[in-house]
Write an enzyme that holds these catalytic residues in place. Structure first.
Site, PDB file in Angstrom:
ATOM      1  N   GLU A  60       0.818  -1.219   0.000  1.00 44.13           N
ATOM      2  CA  GLU A  60       0.000   0.000   0.000  1.00 44.13           C
ATOM      3  C   GLU A  60       0.847   1.263   0.000  1.00 44.13           C
ATOM      4  O   GLU A  60       0.496   2.257  -0.641  1.00 44.13           O
ATOM      5  CB  GLU A  60      -0.966  -0.005   1.189  1.00 44.13           C
ATOM      6  CG  GLU A  60      -2.074  -1.040   1.082  1.00 44.13           C
ATOM      7  CD  GLU A  60      -1.623  -2.476   1.318  1.00 44.13           C
ATOM      8  OE1 GLU A  60      -0.495  -2.658   1.840  1.00 44.13           O
ATOM      9  OE2 GLU A  60      -2.365  -3.407   0.980  1.00 44.13           O
ATOM     10  N   HIS A 129     -11.584  -5.288   7.970  1.00 46.11           N
ATOM     11  CA  HIS A 129     -12.323  -5.088   6.722  1.00 46.11           C
ATOM     12  C   HIS A 129     -13.614  -4.312   6.997  1.00 46.11           C
ATOM     13  O   HIS A 129     -14.528  -4.342   6.198  1.00 46.11           O
ATOM     14  CB  HIS A 129     -12.693  -6.424   6.073  1.00 46.11           C
ATOM     15  CG  HIS A 129     -11.532  -7.237   5.570  1.00 46.11           C
ATOM     16  ND1 HIS A 129     -10.567  -7.763   6.388  1.00 46.11           N
ATOM     17  CD2 HIS A 129     -11.195  -7.624   4.312  1.00 46.11           C
ATOM     18  CE1 HIS A 129      -9.692  -8.452   5.662  1.00 46.11           C
ATOM     19  NE2 HIS A 129     -10.046  -8.379   4.405  1.00 46.11           N
TER      20      HIS A 129
HETATM   21  C1  LIG Z   1      -1.908  -4.937   4.154  1.00 47.56           C
HETATM   22  C2  LIG Z   1      -2.912  -5.740   3.429  1.00 47.56           C
HETATM   23  N1  LIG Z   1      -3.227  -5.427   2.165  1.00 47.56           N
HETATM   24  C3  LIG Z   1      -4.158  -6.126   1.498  1.00 47.56           C
HETATM   25  C4  LIG Z   1      -4.794  -7.172   2.095  1.00 47.56           C
HETATM   26  C5  LIG Z   1      -5.859  -7.952   1.345  1.00 47.56           C
HETATM   27  N2  LIG Z   1      -5.329  -9.281   1.020  1.00 47.56           N
HETATM   28  C6  LIG Z   1      -5.604 -10.340   1.807  1.00 47.56           C
HETATM   29  S1  LIG Z   1      -4.791 -11.685   1.322  1.00 47.56           S
HETATM   30  C7  LIG Z   1      -4.060 -10.897   0.025  1.00 47.56           C
HETATM   31  C8  LIG Z   1      -3.107 -11.633  -0.855  1.00 47.56           C
HETATM   32  C9  LIG Z   1      -2.004 -12.264  -0.086  1.00 47.56           C
HETATM   33  O1  LIG Z   1      -1.148 -12.963  -0.931  1.00 47.56           O
HETATM   34  P1  LIG Z   1       0.047 -13.822  -0.370  1.00 47.56           P
HETATM   35  O2  LIG Z   1       0.859 -13.023   0.573  1.00 47.56           O
HETATM   36  O3  LIG Z   1       0.748 -14.417  -1.527  1.00 47.56           O
HETATM   37  O4  LIG Z   1      -0.672 -14.956   0.506  1.00 47.56           O
HETATM   38  P2  LIG Z   1      -1.676 -16.079  -0.014  1.00 47.56           P
HETATM   39  O5  LIG Z   1      -3.051 -15.543   0.160  1.00 47.56           O
HETATM   40  O6  LIG Z   1      -1.364 -16.379  -1.416  1.00 47.56           O
HETATM   41  O7  LIG Z   1      -1.456 -17.238   0.884  1.00 47.56           O
HETATM   42  C10 LIG Z   1      -4.482  -9.571  -0.017  1.00 47.56           C
HETATM   43  C11 LIG Z   1      -4.082  -8.606  -1.038  1.00 47.56           C
HETATM   44  C12 LIG Z   1      -4.458  -7.466   3.423  1.00 47.56           C
HETATM   45  N3  LIG Z   1      -5.042  -8.455   4.111  1.00 47.56           N
HETATM   46  N4  LIG Z   1      -3.516  -6.750   4.068  1.00 47.56           N
END
Ligand SMILES: Cc1ncc(C[n+]2csc(CCOP(=O)(O)OP(=O)(O)O)c2C)c(N)n1
Ligand SMILES: [Mg+2]
Lengths: 322, 373
Positions: A60, A129
């Site tokens: 972000e 959220h």
């Molecule tokens: C700071 C933040 N930004 C955005 C989100 C929304 N979000 C939740 S999971 C995710 C993707 C995470 O990807 P990754 O780190 O590869 O983990 P995975 O879900 O693939 O296990 C996002 C963008 C969040 N939870 N926290």
């Protein structure tokens, strides 16, 4: 005219501004092919391509920091932060740079940036959220903060925000993303930033609110026999205190409703200005029906936290009896 | 010589039991005793079933948004197996299997996703932190926890888990930098499942490996087949030893794949090919161990049938317990805010009101009337 949801109205505003002005580009997490987690940017990737609808790394601070650079270079970035709870990492860039750039360079650099952020509770979402941080950003001088409560206003305000020469945080109340539809003109129009909307007129009492809470206010008003004027602020900063003053001077009573915690919520500022401007007309102390001063609870208890029509109705009765 | 080479890097990829059943005896022999392997396998089967059941609970409105762990059982399980219970596990949300191995009751995870904070009230002796929702933030806490252990002269390490997407966040880089430069025994465990919701891994890291991010900070780094529990345990053993003995952090990239949608709120068909999913189904960590155990004659169909029955019972019992927990008390969201609740919050809690008259009805009612009500 089309009958649109708030999501569709925002989507339409984005499409129209992008068609009109090639300086406008969208960036954020999952905004591309996926169309955003709420599908607000649905179809845009196909239409405008990957140079203008950009899936970014998951960062972000990166999204907002680079948007500031894009804006300083004369573009009109419209970054999306996926949920208000994830504004945190971007706070430094927003408050330490975007908000200050114009004044500290005496206008040599400006940041015409629109940060779109879904906001608020009531959708049974996980932790972080469902928050309502609008007052935090209203407290930061140099930012404009907008929160529409209807599809019509959403389209008109978003167009104003994108064209605005200064940074705007555009909060989208996710609880009403698809809750109802409204006639939204196909043609281009704007709703000015800084102007409230009188939702319904009345003489006994003024309710001031914004975002998804406006819907709860309307429910409470329907149940009440009193003649109530409802003001939807639409813009949190700069805010339309004249509209509030005019109404409260007439009614003498005011209830302010917002989801954010009560203490230092934006209701506090409005209440103070009512006290300053309408002191002699007031028949009762201004009431605040707000979120509690707690962390927004997980969703099993979120309805106990959020101001609902019942709590608003009680406040209406009590202030009437005062 | 005006230009000299100052650095040459090498990143090792570890694979011990591959998807075709090839087993590297030199690395794998004695790494996981048969009886442990059977137990680990059982955990994976239960965890997979829980995922399937949780998905149905969400679809039928009995649970909120839920992130399936399907396909990613081996990484956190292998890590938890290699760690001692006194070592910290600092997780996000795809580590169910490892947490269950550690001893976290399954209903705690269900409770969390059923929208009840008490799901985060983790038994202290498990040394596991609650699910971190803001992506990429918890690695700093792991670094602090491990720092505290070092400060106290304990031999503990902290292992922190995160996805490929999380490696784009600034906090992740700060954690790596702290741990490497201050000699803090952290294992940075990246579950590279190749997607962050709809965003493919190359948007997060355009280098050939994620592992080399660790290298850039001056720490040892390893990459392994994350769906190969032997490889995970091998890497973890190395990382833990380096942490315990030399207080050095290690970065492990476990290459795996998210077989399901990102969460129940997502529809992955919008952005990824079914073919890719099929390819990875063939690399499933569970079927791989099963075939291996059968080839070693330590597993057969009747044991499988017995396990499946046990898994059914364990998962339904967990669901029953989760759904049987009495509804949370609304006072709770006040009561845990501070060690001592400020007076203003006491008033808000006791009246469930924020308006001044609502909090003090005597302003409008005669004292007598309020006594009657
Ligand atoms: C700071 C933040 N930004 C955005 C989100 C929304 N979000 C939740 S999971 C995710 C993707 C995470 O990807 P990754 O780190 O590869 O983990 P995975 O879900 O693939 O296990 C996002 C963008 C969040 N939870 N926290
Ligand atoms: Mg991922």
């Amino acid at each position: 005219m089309a009958n649109l949801t708030l999501v569709q109205a925002i989507n339409l505003a984005l499409v129209q501004e992008m068609e009109k002005d090639d300086r406008v580009l969208i960036l954020g997490e999952d905004v591309g092919l996926n169309g955003g987690v709420f599908r607000v940017t649905d179809g845009l990737f196909k239409r405008f391509g990957g140079d203008r609808i950009v899936d970014t790394p998951l960062a972000e601070s990166g999204i907002i920091g680079t948007s500031i650079g894009l804006a300083m270079a004369g573009l009109r970035p419209v970054p999306e932060i996926q949920f208000e709870g994830f504004l945190g990492p971007a706070y430094d860039q927003i408050c330490s740079h975007a908000a200050r750039m114009r004044t500290r360079t005496r206008g040599a650099f400006t940041v015409p940036l629109t940060i779109r952020v879904p906001v608020g509770g009531g959708i049974h979402a996980p932790e972080l959220h469902s928050d309502s941080p609008e007052a935090i950003y209203a407290h930061q001088p140099g930012l404009k903060v907008v929160m529409p409560a209807s599809p019509y206003d959403a389209k008109g305000l978003l167009i104003s925000a994108i064209r605005d020469p200064d940074p705007v945080i555009f909060f989208e109340p996710k609880r009403i993303y698809r809750a109802f539809r409204e006639e939204v003109p196909e043609d281009e129009y704007t709703v000015p930033i800084g102007k409230a909307r009188v939702v319904c007129e009345g003489d006994d009492l003024t309710i001031v609110s914004w975002g998804a809470s406006v819907v709860q206010c309307m429910q409470a008003i329907e149940r009440s026999s009193a003649s109530i004027e409802l003001i939807d602020m639409r813009t949190i900063y700069p805010f339309d205190i004249d509209a509030v003053e005019e109404s409260v001077s007439k009614t003498g009573r005011c209830v302010i409703v917002h989801e954010a915690p009560r203490t230092c919520g934006f209701g506090a500022e409005i209440a103070t200005q009512i006290m300053e401007r309408c002191f002699l007309q007031l028949e009762a102390p201004v009431q605040r029906v707000a979120g509690f001063d707690t962390i927004m609870p997980y969703y099993k208890l979120e309805n106990d936290y959020l101001p609902d029509a019942d709590r608003i109705e009680l406040a209406i009765q009590e202030i009437g009896a005062y | 010589m005006p230009i000299t080479k100052v650095l040459e890097a090498q990143i090792d990829h570890v694979s011990i039991l591959d998807e075709h059943g090839n087993f590297d005896e030199s690395l794998g022999k004695g790494l996981i005793p048969d009886e442990d392997l059977i137990k680990l396998y059982g955990h994976m089967v239960i965890c997979r079933l829980l995922d399937e059941v949780a998905f149905k609970l969400q679809r039928s409105g009995r649970m909120g948004t839920y992130p399936q762990n399907m396909g990613q059982e081996a990484p956190s399980l292998g890590a938890a197996y290699a760690l001692e219970t006194t070592d910290w596990m600092v997780t996000c949300y795809r580590e169910n299997c490892g947490l269950f191995w550690r001893g976290l009751p399954m209903e705690k995870i269900l409770q969390h996703w059923m929208g009840d904070e008490r799901g985060n009230d983790i038994p202290r002796e498990l040394h596991a932190t609650p699910i971190a929702v803001p992506i990429g933030t918890q690695m700093l806490h792991a670094t602090g926890l491990a720092w505290a252990a070092k400060y106290r002269g304990e031999k503990r390490v902290a292992c922190t888990f995160f996805g490929d997407g999380a490696t784009s966040e600034g906090d992740f880089h700060e954690a790596m930098n702290f741990a490497a430069n201050l000699d803090i025994p952290v294992v940075f465990f990246c579950q590279n499942n190749q997607w962050a919701i709809s965003v493919p891994g190359k948007i997060q890291c355009s280098a050939p490996t994620v592992a080399q991010r660790g290298f850039a900070y001056g720490m040892d780094c390893l990459r392994c087949d994350g769906n190969d529990i032997f490889a995970v345990v091998h890497c973890m053993n190395k990382a833990i030893a380096s942490g315990r003995d030399n207080k050095r952090p290690t970065f492990i990239e476990a290459v795996t794949y998210r077989l399901g949608d990102h969460t129940t709120a997502d529809d992955a068909r919008r952005y990824r090919d079914a073919e890719e999913v099929e390819l990875w189904k063939a690399r499933d960590p569970i079927t791989r161990i099963k075939a291996f155990m059968k080839s070693r004659k330590i597993w057969d169909d009747s044991k499988q049938a017995e396990l499946e029955e046990h898994a059914d019972e364990a998962v339904s019992a967990a669901v029953k317990r989760a759904e049987g927990i009495e509804a949370p008390n609304k006072e709770d969201f006040f009561n845990w805010m501070y060690a001592e609740l400020p007076e203003q919050l006491v008033v808000q809690r006791d009246t469930m009101r924020t308006s001044s008259i609502g909090q003090d009805p005597s302003q409008i009612e005669s004292p007598q009337a309020s006594q009657q009500s």
